[in-house]
Design an enzyme around this catalytic site. Structure first.
Site, PDB file in Angstrom:
ATOM      1  N   ASN A  94     -28.344  -5.019   6.637  1.00  0.00           N
ATOM      2  CA  ASN A  94     -27.201  -5.709   7.238  1.00  0.00           C
ATOM      3  C   ASN A  94     -27.247  -5.475   8.748  1.00  0.00           C
ATOM      4  O   ASN A  94     -26.926  -4.377   9.208  1.00  0.00           O
ATOM      5  CB  ASN A  94     -25.906  -5.134   6.627  1.00  0.00           C
ATOM      6  N   LYS A 135     -25.411  -6.712  10.948  1.00  0.00           N
ATOM      7  CA  LYS A 135     -24.074  -6.827  11.559  1.00  0.00           C
ATOM      8  C   LYS A 135     -24.155  -7.702  12.812  1.00  0.00           C
ATOM      9  O   LYS A 135     -24.967  -8.622  12.867  1.00  0.00           O
ATOM     10  CB  LYS A 135     -23.490  -5.450  11.851  1.00  0.00           C
ATOM     11  N   HIS A 191     -17.720  -7.296   2.591  1.00  0.00           N
ATOM     12  CA  HIS A 191     -18.046  -6.052   3.310  1.00  0.00           C
ATOM     13  C   HIS A 191     -16.739  -5.434   3.827  1.00  0.00           C
ATOM     14  O   HIS A 191     -15.810  -6.144   4.206  1.00  0.00           O
ATOM     15  CB  HIS A 191     -18.993  -6.364   4.486  1.00  0.00           C
ATOM     16  N   GLU A 201     -15.973  -4.156   6.520  1.00  0.00           N
ATOM     17  CA  GLU A 201     -15.587  -4.556   7.883  1.00  0.00           C
ATOM     18  C   GLU A 201     -14.856  -5.894   7.862  1.00  0.00           C
ATOM     19  O   GLU A 201     -13.980  -6.147   8.694  1.00  0.00           O
ATOM     20  CB  GLU A 201     -16.834  -4.596   8.783  1.00  0.00           C
ATOM     21  N   GLU A 233     -20.085   0.911  -1.509  1.00  0.00           N
ATOM     22  CA  GLU A 233     -20.129   1.348  -0.113  1.00  0.00           C
ATOM     23  C   GLU A 233     -18.827   2.067   0.229  1.00  0.00           C
ATOM     24  O   GLU A 233     -17.842   1.421   0.635  1.00  0.00           O
ATOM     25  CB  GLU A 233     -20.281   0.135   0.816  1.00  0.00           C
ATOM     26  N   GLY A 244     -21.736   3.748   8.678  1.00  0.00           N
ATOM     27  CA  GLY A 244     -21.926   3.906  10.121  1.00  0.00           C
ATOM     28  C   GLY A 244     -21.449   5.240  10.667  1.00  0.00           C
ATOM     29  O   GLY A 244     -21.305   5.399  11.878  1.00  0.00           O
ATOM     30  N   SER A 262     -24.723   4.946   5.482  1.00  0.00           N
ATOM     31  CA  SER A 262     -25.544   5.928   6.196  1.00  0.00           C
ATOM     32  C   SER A 262     -26.836   6.290   5.454  1.00  0.00           C
ATOM     33  O   SER A 262     -27.250   7.457   5.430  1.00  0.00           O
ATOM     34  CB  SER A 262     -24.722   7.188   6.504  1.00  0.00           C
TER      35      SER A 262
HETATM   36  C1  PEP Z   1     -23.324  -1.367   6.040  1.00  0.00           C
HETATM   37  O1  PEP Z   1     -23.049  -1.911   7.082  1.00  0.00           O
HETATM   38  O2  PEP Z   1     -23.172  -1.952   4.965  1.00  0.00           O
HETATM   39  C2  PEP Z   1     -23.829   0.009   6.088  1.00  0.00           C
HETATM   40  C3  PEP Z   1     -24.054   0.611   4.957  1.00  0.00           C
HETATM   41  O3  PEP Z   1     -24.023   0.543   7.328  1.00  0.00           O
HETATM   42  P1  PEP Z   1     -24.753   1.964   7.646  1.00  0.00           P
HETATM   43  O4  PEP Z   1     -26.024   2.005   6.862  1.00  0.00           O
HETATM   44  O5  PEP Z   1     -24.975   1.930   9.114  1.00  0.00           O
HETATM   45  O6  PEP Z   1     -23.815   3.042   7.213  1.00  0.00           O
END
Ligand code: PEP
Length: 269
Positions: free
Chosen positions: A11, A13, A97, A99, A168, A174, A214
């Site tokens: 992703n 973003k 997601h 976000e 998630e 992040g 992460s």
């Molecule tokens: C994500 O944006 O879905 C995500 C898991 O980000 P990160 O790997 O940076 O935590």
């Protein structure tokens, strides 16, 4: 247990540029070769045309979108429809997601409608579910995950086999604070049990469940070792070709991954 092929999806973003995308894809194509797992990259929608061209003529890396509209088309300024995504060869779409749930106020119902739209267009939705830190601290993890999942199952249960669910935890995204693999595995089994209860064991056995939050080259193998974790949704690390490539390689050698072509030996009878 059915053979679920692992999926590693990046992703991006709201990151990238024409030049940076080109360099990243070139490095990725060289680094991953022909992986023994499914791989996808999800750039910002304005770059889908560029990525379609960059990925043309190869089968190792599929194209994904970060979102899609719940509507077919019309007066929805700024939105992108599933049909438009199909025009650009999009195979996967991240839906719900955290976000988007957080910043765009997407509801469980909207997420479920988007999943339905993706499935109808032949796009595999990667549906994100997961609790915030506060919800976890209040002991609400199971409740939140089941609630988010129920909305999706209610509208799309018939096609759960063609859906990917990404667990998630919001507090892990992040932050560098990855969820303990054993805990991620526990939540995956809750999700699988919920699917089994609604649609039977074969559906639960078939649905792909990936972890996101992460994920790095250092911790990826620990997730992939869990038989209920079928891959990863990767944010930050997917922007670096070497890190993303290392995560893909970890998935490709995880238990249950198919042997690379040419490495399969006939078993003596
Ligand atoms: C994500 O944006 O879905 C995500 C898991 O980000 P990160 O790997 O940076 O935590």
């Amino acid at each position: 247990m059915s053979e679920r092929k692992k999926l590693v999806a990046g992703n991006w973003k709201m990151n990238g540029s024409l030049a940076a995308n080109q360099a990243l894809v070139q490095a990725l194509r060289q680094g991953v070769g022909q992986p023994a797992c499914d791989v996808a990259v999800c750039p910002p929608s304005v770059y889908l045309g560029q990525l379609q061209q960059l990925l043309a003529g190869q089968t190792a890396i599929a194209l994904g979108a970060q979102d899609l509209s719940q509507h077919e088309g019309g007066a929805f300024t700024g939105d992108v429809s599933a049909t438009m995504l199909k025009d650009f060869g999009v195979r996967y779409a991240i839906v719900g997601h955290s976000e988007r749930r957080q910043h765009q106020g997407e509801t469980d119902l909207q997420v479920a409608l988007k999943v339905r739209r993706a499935l109808a267009a032949g796009i595999t939705p990667i549906v994100c579910v997961g609790e915030t830190l506060r919800e976890r601290e209040e002991g609400l993890t199971e409740f939140i995950v089941k609630r988010q999942l129920s909305a999706v199952l209610h509208l799309n249960g018939h096609a759960i086999n063609e859906t990917v669910v990404a667990y998630e935890p919001v507090w892990a995204i992040g932050t560098g604070r990855a969820c303990d693999p054993a805990e991620a595995g526990r939540v995956m089994r809750l999700i699988r049990q919920r699917v089994a209860a609604a649609f039977g064991a074969p559906a639960a056995d078939a649905v792909r469940l990936v972890y996101g939050g992460s994920v790095t080259p250092d911790n990826a193998a620990a997730y992939f070792a869990d038989p209920d974790i079928d891959g990863a949704l990767v944010g930050g690390a997917s922007l670096k070709a070497d890190a993303f490539g290392a995560i893909i390689r970890a998935a490709a050698v995880a238990p249950g991954a198919p042997a690379p072509a040419g490495a399969r030996k006939e078993q003596p009878t």
